[in-house]
Enzyme design. Sequence first.
Site, PDB file in Angstrom:
ATOM      1  N   TRP A  21       0.840  -1.192   0.000  1.00 55.05           N
ATOM      2  CA  TRP A  21       0.000   0.000   0.000  1.00 55.05           C
ATOM      3  C   TRP A  21       0.881   1.250   0.000  1.00 55.05           C
ATOM      4  O   TRP A  21       1.894   1.319   0.689  1.00 55.05           O
ATOM      5  CB  TRP A  21      -0.889  -0.016   1.252  1.00 55.05           C
ATOM      6  CG  TRP A  21      -1.671   1.240   1.496  1.00 55.05           C
ATOM      7  CD1 TRP A  21      -2.607   1.790   0.682  1.00 55.05           C
ATOM      8  CD2 TRP A  21      -1.611   2.069   2.659  1.00 55.05           C
ATOM      9  NE1 TRP A  21      -3.132   2.919   1.265  1.00 55.05           N
ATOM     10  CE2 TRP A  21      -2.537   3.110   2.474  1.00 55.05           C
ATOM     11  CE3 TRP A  21      -0.855   2.020   3.832  1.00 55.05           C
ATOM     12  CZ2 TRP A  21      -2.731   4.117   3.428  1.00 55.05           C
ATOM     13  CZ3 TRP A  21      -1.055   3.014   4.786  1.00 55.05           C
ATOM     14  CH2 TRP A  21      -1.979   4.040   4.589  1.00 55.05           C
ATOM     15  N   TYR A  54      -5.225  -0.378  -4.464  1.00 52.35           N
ATOM     16  CA  TYR A  54      -3.920   0.266  -4.308  1.00 52.35           C
ATOM     17  C   TYR A  54      -3.411   0.710  -5.683  1.00 52.35           C
ATOM     18  O   TYR A  54      -3.226  -0.117  -6.586  1.00 52.35           O
ATOM     19  CB  TYR A  54      -2.904  -0.669  -3.659  1.00 52.35           C
ATOM     20  CG  TYR A  54      -3.198  -1.065  -2.228  1.00 52.35           C
ATOM     21  CD1 TYR A  54      -4.133  -0.366  -1.457  1.00 52.35           C
ATOM     22  CD2 TYR A  54      -2.547  -2.130  -1.629  1.00 52.35           C
ATOM     23  CE1 TYR A  54      -4.398  -0.724  -0.142  1.00 52.35           C
ATOM     24  CE2 TYR A  54      -2.801  -2.493  -0.309  1.00 52.35           C
ATOM     25  CZ  TYR A  54      -3.735  -1.789   0.417  1.00 52.35           C
ATOM     26  OH  TYR A  54      -4.001  -2.154   1.730  1.00 52.35           O
ATOM     27  N   GLN A 177      -7.968  -7.009   9.504  1.00 56.69           N
ATOM     28  CA  GLN A 177      -6.778  -6.196   9.224  1.00 56.69           C
ATOM     29  C   GLN A 177      -7.021  -4.754   9.680  1.00 56.69           C
ATOM     30  O   GLN A 177      -7.523  -3.924   8.931  1.00 56.69           O
ATOM     31  CB  GLN A 177      -6.428  -6.230   7.734  1.00 56.69           C
ATOM     32  CG  GLN A 177      -5.092  -5.576   7.435  1.00 56.69           C
ATOM     33  CD  GLN A 177      -4.664  -5.718   5.998  1.00 56.69           C
ATOM     34  OE1 GLN A 177      -4.332  -4.739   5.350  1.00 56.69           O
ATOM     35  NE2 GLN A 177      -4.650  -6.943   5.482  1.00 56.69           N
ATOM     36  N   LYS A 216      12.254   9.460  12.750  1.00 57.06           N
ATOM     37  CA  LYS A 216      12.887  10.368  11.780  1.00 57.06           C
ATOM     38  C   LYS A 216      12.233  11.744  11.721  1.00 57.06           C
ATOM     39  O   LYS A 216      12.826  12.682  11.181  1.00 57.06           O
ATOM     40  CB  LYS A 216      12.888   9.736  10.393  1.00 57.06           C
ATOM     41  CG  LYS A 216      11.504   9.515   9.776  1.00 57.06           C
ATOM     42  CD  LYS A 216      11.657   8.809   8.435  1.00 57.06           C
ATOM     43  CE  LYS A 216      10.317   8.434   7.827  1.00 57.06           C
ATOM     44  NZ  LYS A 216      10.492   7.685   6.563  1.00 57.06           N
ATOM     45  N   GLN A 291      15.296  -1.212   3.940  1.00 61.70           N
ATOM     46  CA  GLN A 291      14.226  -1.052   4.926  1.00 61.70           C
ATOM     47  C   GLN A 291      13.578  -2.398   5.229  1.00 61.70           C
ATOM     48  O   GLN A 291      13.218  -2.676   6.370  1.00 61.70           O
ATOM     49  CB  GLN A 291      13.169  -0.074   4.406  1.00 61.70           C
ATOM     50  CG  GLN A 291      13.638   1.364   4.314  1.00 61.70           C
ATOM     51  CD  GLN A 291      12.588   2.256   3.685  1.00 61.70           C
ATOM     52  OE1 GLN A 291      11.884   1.863   2.745  1.00 61.70           O
ATOM     53  NE2 GLN A 291      12.456   3.475   4.187  1.00 61.70           N
ATOM     54  N   GLU A 294      15.931  -4.332   7.541  1.00 61.11           N
ATOM     55  CA  GLU A 294      15.892  -3.790   8.896  1.00 61.11           C
ATOM     56  C   GLU A 294      14.623  -4.206   9.620  1.00 61.11           C
ATOM     57  O   GLU A 294      14.673  -4.699  10.759  1.00 61.11           O
ATOM     58  CB  GLU A 294      15.968  -2.262   8.857  1.00 61.11           C
ATOM     59  CG  GLU A 294      15.810  -1.615  10.239  1.00 61.11           C
ATOM     60  CD  GLU A 294      15.634  -0.106  10.173  1.00 61.11           C
ATOM     61  OE1 GLU A 294      15.211   0.470  11.197  1.00 61.11           O
ATOM     62  OE2 GLU A 294      15.910   0.497   9.119  1.00 61.11           O
ATOM     63  N   ASN A 295      13.470  -4.034   8.967  1.00 60.90           N
ATOM     64  CA  ASN A 295      12.205  -4.324   9.631  1.00 60.90           C
ATOM     65  C   ASN A 295      12.012  -5.809   9.898  1.00 60.90           C
ATOM     66  O   ASN A 295      11.440  -6.200  10.923  1.00 60.90           O
ATOM     67  CB  ASN A 295      11.038  -3.794   8.790  1.00 60.90           C
ATOM     68  CG  ASN A 295      11.012  -2.281   8.712  1.00 60.90           C
ATOM     69  OD1 ASN A 295      11.603  -1.599   9.541  1.00 60.90           O
ATOM     70  ND2 ASN A 295      10.328  -1.749   7.718  1.00 60.90           N
TER      71      ASN A 295
END
Length: 344
Positions: A21, A54, A177, A216, A291, A294-295
Amino acid sequence: MKYRYLGNSGLRVTEITYGNWLTHGSQVENDSARACVRAALDVGITTFDTADMYANTAAETVLGEALKGVRRESLEILTKTYFPVGPGGANDSGLSRKHIMESIDGSLRRLGTDYVDLYQAHRWDYATPLEETMVAFADLVRSGKALYIGVSEWTADQLRQGAALARELRIPFVSNQPQYSALWRVIEADVVPASRELGISQIVWSPVAQGVLTGKYRSRHAAPTGSRATDGNGGAEMIERWMRDDVLDRVQRLGRVADELDLTMAQLAIAWVLQNQNVAAALIGASRPEQVVENAAASGVVLPPDALAAIDDALGDVVERDPAKTSLESPVDRVRTDGWGTTP
């Protein structure tokens, strides 16, 4: 990468699930999107979530292309229907039988698959009788086009109504969800207890609060260039609720908790939602492969009680907990005026 069972079913999904998304087909170029999907596969993610609306169907196409050549049986592909697609004609949205039947065929074609593992009602439809929707879903399950059924952002009462019909129709209704994060906890009071009772898991979106919980954003007046807060294609609007200095100041306090656990703030945020045992998966999106890596490292992280208490102390009263907020997620512009249907 850890797996969890989806609801009271035998289906397992990766507890870090890749969602596209606000990225594929809109914010991220297709080559970058494919690189992110490959990174997800490389770290062990096998569950991918999308929706027909989306980027007005483009996201499904990009995901299907990115997964081409991967053994289908090794993947769990999730998609959703409800919101307008195509030119937005009279029957191009909602949960009518017509829209569901046409939507699933379009989604399968774009995703390049004969079936989806989970087909989800993207919102509650006040204009369509629930029986019509659930019978259509049952027909999809029996035809083999969808293996399991789920929903998104339904209230506790709506989940109970849907589960009752699913039991009657003998179809596996296994998931909800909702939005869920350390800042947005509106499902905890009603939706989670009802889901436990019904055998339904949560697949939660925005566990990092549209990026705010990464730390951030230090000031609402100084968003980093290229960040979601500067995106004019929907991202800035979604993140606006958190772009307040009181929220951003509180979030910065989480940095110390993350440092003590040797986690990034994003990993801390994702690990936090996974401490809730009713959560089967946390959806992550990405604009860069790093990313994803990392996640994904948040999988399997156990936060000790003192860390959970420190998170609560740090965020204080900026956390949203009002369970009534869930009911506001389903658009009321489809409420009928002819005396039929349901009311919000």
